[in-house]
Scaffold this active site. Structure first.
Site, PDB file in Angstrom:
ATOM      1  N   ASP A 170       0.885  -1.416   0.094  1.00 41.81           N
ATOM      2  CA  ASP A 170       0.087   0.391  -0.418  1.00 41.81           C
ATOM      3  C   ASP A 170       0.927   1.812   0.519  1.00 41.81           C
ATOM      4  O   ASP A 170       0.475   2.193   0.854  1.00 41.81           O
ATOM      5  CB  ASP A 170      -0.935  -0.102   1.234  1.00 41.81           C
ATOM      6  N   ASP A 224       7.203   1.520   2.112  1.00 38.38           N
ATOM      7  CA  ASP A 224       6.697   0.394   0.567  1.00 38.38           C
ATOM      8  C   ASP A 224       7.426   0.475  -0.452  1.00 38.38           C
ATOM      9  O   ASP A 224       7.311  -0.259  -0.582  1.00 38.38           O
ATOM     10  CB  ASP A 224       5.133  -0.017   0.506  1.00 38.38           C
ATOM     11  N   ASN A 264      -2.341   2.962   3.280  1.00 40.03           N
ATOM     12  CA  ASN A 264      -2.203   4.474   4.297  1.00 40.03           C
ATOM     13  C   ASN A 264      -2.472   5.100   3.533  1.00 40.03           C
ATOM     14  O   ASN A 264      -2.513   6.474   3.947  1.00 40.03           O
ATOM     15  CB  ASN A 264      -0.099   4.255   3.094  1.00 40.03           C
ATOM     16  N   THR A 311       2.978  -5.848   2.722  1.00 45.87           N
ATOM     17  CA  THR A 311       3.446  -4.712   3.087  1.00 45.87           C
ATOM     18  C   THR A 311       2.394  -3.904   3.954  1.00 45.87           C
ATOM     19  O   THR A 311       2.481  -2.464   3.810  1.00 45.87           O
ATOM     20  CB  THR A 311       4.419  -4.104   3.080  1.00 45.87           C
ATOM     21  N   PHE A 350      -0.825  -0.281  12.962  1.00 45.77           N
ATOM     22  CA  PHE A 350      -1.508   0.249  11.507  1.00 45.77           C
ATOM     23  C   PHE A 350      -1.986  -0.949  10.589  1.00 45.77           C
ATOM     24  O   PHE A 350      -3.622  -1.232  10.679  1.00 45.77           O
ATOM     25  CB  PHE A 350      -0.597   1.011  10.963  1.00 45.77           C
ATOM     26  N   ASN A 351      -0.905  -1.974  10.053  1.00 47.93           N
ATOM     27  CA  ASN A 351      -1.714  -2.825   9.161  1.00 47.93           C
ATOM     28  C   ASN A 351      -2.499  -3.649   9.819  1.00 47.93           C
ATOM     29  O   ASN A 351      -3.526  -4.389   8.876  1.00 47.93           O
ATOM     30  CB  ASN A 351      -0.359  -3.437   8.684  1.00 47.93           C
ATOM     31  N   HIS A 371       9.734   0.783   8.546  1.00 46.70           N
ATOM     32  CA  HIS A 371       8.956  -1.072   8.957  1.00 46.70           C
ATOM     33  C   HIS A 371       9.360  -2.172   7.582  1.00 46.70           C
ATOM     34  O   HIS A 371       9.469  -2.670   7.608  1.00 46.70           O
ATOM     35  CB  HIS A 371       7.734  -0.059   9.342  1.00 46.70           C
ATOM     36  N   ASP A 372       8.668  -1.478   6.242  1.00 44.41           N
ATOM     37  CA  ASP A 372       8.353  -2.550   5.373  1.00 44.41           C
ATOM     38  C   ASP A 372       9.795  -2.502   4.400  1.00 44.41           C
ATOM     39  O   ASP A 372       9.244  -4.100   3.720  1.00 44.41           O
ATOM     40  CB  ASP A 372       6.832  -1.728   3.609  1.00 44.41           C
TER      41      ASP A 372
HETATM   42  C1  BDR Z   1       3.111   0.150   8.461  1.00 49.90           C
HETATM   43  O1  BDR Z   1       2.345   0.720   8.694  1.00 49.90           O
HETATM   44  C2  BDR Z   1       2.536   1.826   7.531  1.00 49.90           C
HETATM   45  O2  BDR Z   1       1.903   2.926   7.868  1.00 49.90           O
HETATM   46  C3  BDR Z   1       3.891   1.343   6.467  1.00 49.90           C
HETATM   47  O3  BDR Z   1       3.361   1.781   5.745  1.00 49.90           O
HETATM   48  C4  BDR Z   1       3.689  -0.047   7.384  1.00 49.90           C
HETATM   49  O4  BDR Z   1       3.020  -0.850   6.678  1.00 49.90           O
HETATM   50  C5  BDR Z   1       3.647   0.422   9.979  1.00 49.90           C
HETATM   51  O5  BDR Z   1       2.773   0.404  10.690  1.00 49.90           O
HETATM   52 CA    CA Z   2       2.929  -0.166   4.076  1.00 45.83          CA
END
Ligand code: BDR
Ligand code: CA
Length: 314
Positions: free
Chosen positions: A9, A14, A39, A125, A167-168, A241-242
């Site tokens: 996303d 990502d 996102n 991701t 978040f994801n 993160h990703d």
């Molecule tokens: C995740 O949430 C999104 O904001 C980032 O792309 C990552 O996948 C981190 O919590």
């Molecule tokens: Ca992401």
């Protein structure tokens, strides 16, 4: 050589994960990229994925749009973190890479059905909507999956979107529940590990010196991404993160993990999307994930910088 499908996303992080994966054709055969709403809405995540293919010079990789909404909940986006476009900080133009007509979920199903058993790695991701939809639609795809390597969840770090949830997982907890219960080997990069790979000023300087389009795009996106996260966490840089997922595919020895049970909260509004990780094995629930908890951050950035430097379009 691993055959992979990246489900994402974009999102700056990502986008950087895509650039890292596309820089490594000797190790990763990318069958396709599927976009999901997360996102930012779907029409932006699929556009951003196509833009990364342009920047990487990898218009040979097909890009598909998947689900525009989570399975049951209303879409929650994160423009406050990623900007209005999702990849603020990059130069945004209409990509040359075209969007495939096929729905992303159908692509995942067809690509898996056409593959040998135990041969494809899924790399999600973003919210897990597309992957869960594909599993629900055609459960026989499961035996084709060799591993799922995803970014999502949190244990020691707590949530980044609510006090309990990352978040994801929060965006589509029902989808996450389906994926974590699917029975295939699943490696999870949660906030416990991603918060260790900080884009410090020194690391961003090294990325800024990469003299090609991918390096410039990454440096620009990190400058934007950093503003929000350094303020939020009081840390010297934003967590990448990703890209941890792709870094793991390229150099698993950078990471340390433990086989644990992970269960997703799908009922309580207070803790919706929480990932209950049984790190100390206090239940007899099955160990359904490899939960990553440590990373060699210097090694991670050395890998990222080395791979981004390989692009030739200086
Ligand atoms: C995740 O949430 C999104 O904001 C980032 O792309 C990552 O996948 C981190 O919590
Ligand atoms: Ca992401």
């Amino acid at each position: 050589m691993r055959s992979i499908i990246i489900d994402c996303d974009p999102g700056q992080d990502d986008a950087i994960a895509l650039l890292l994966a596309m820089s490594s054709p000797d190790e990763l055969k990318i069958l396709g990229i599927t976009a999901v709403a997360g996102n930012v809405p779907l029409e932006l995540t699929e556009r951003n994925a196509r833009l990364m293919c342009d920047i990487a010079g990898r218009t040979d990789i097909p890009v598909f749009a998947g689900c525009a909404q989570p399975l049951r909940r209303k879409l929650r986006t994160a423009e406050n973190v990623h900007g209005r476009t999702g990849i603020d900080g990059a130069d945004i133009v209409e990509p040359k890479q075209l969007l495939e007509a096929q729905h992303g979920v159908d692509f995942i199903v067809d690509a898996l059905l056409a593959a040998e058993d135990d041969s494809i790695t899924l790399v999600p991701t973003g919210p897990l909507t597309n992957i869960a939809m594909a599993i629900e639609k055609k459960p026989s795809i499961l035996r084709k999956i060799n591993e799922i390597v995803l970014m999502g969840g949190a244990m020691r770090e707590g949530g980044n979107s609510t006090p309990s949830a990352e978040f994801n997982i929060l965006v589509d907890p029902q989808a996450a529940d389906i994926v974590f219960c699917c029975g295939r080997p699943t490696t999870v990069m949660g906030l416990d590990v991603t918060h260790q790979v900080l884009a410090t000023p020194e690391r961003r300087d090294r990325i800024r010196r990469i003299d090609n389009n991918a390096g410039r795009a990454t440096a620009g996106m990190l400058d934007f991404f950093n503003r929000h996260d350094t303020a939020k966490y009081g840390s010297p840089g934003a967590p990448l993160h990703d890209p941890c997922t792709v870094a793991y595919l390229l150099k698993p020895e950078l990471f340390e993990g433990k086989h644990c049970n992970l269960a997703v909260e799908t009922e309580s509004e207070l803790t919706m999307g929480h990932t209950a990780v049984d790190f100390w094995h206090v239940t007899d629930r099955p160990r359904n994930v490899l939960w990553m908890h440590a990373v060699d951050a210097d090694g991670f950035y050395a890998l990222l910088i080395d791979r981004l430097s390989r692009y030739e379009n200086a």
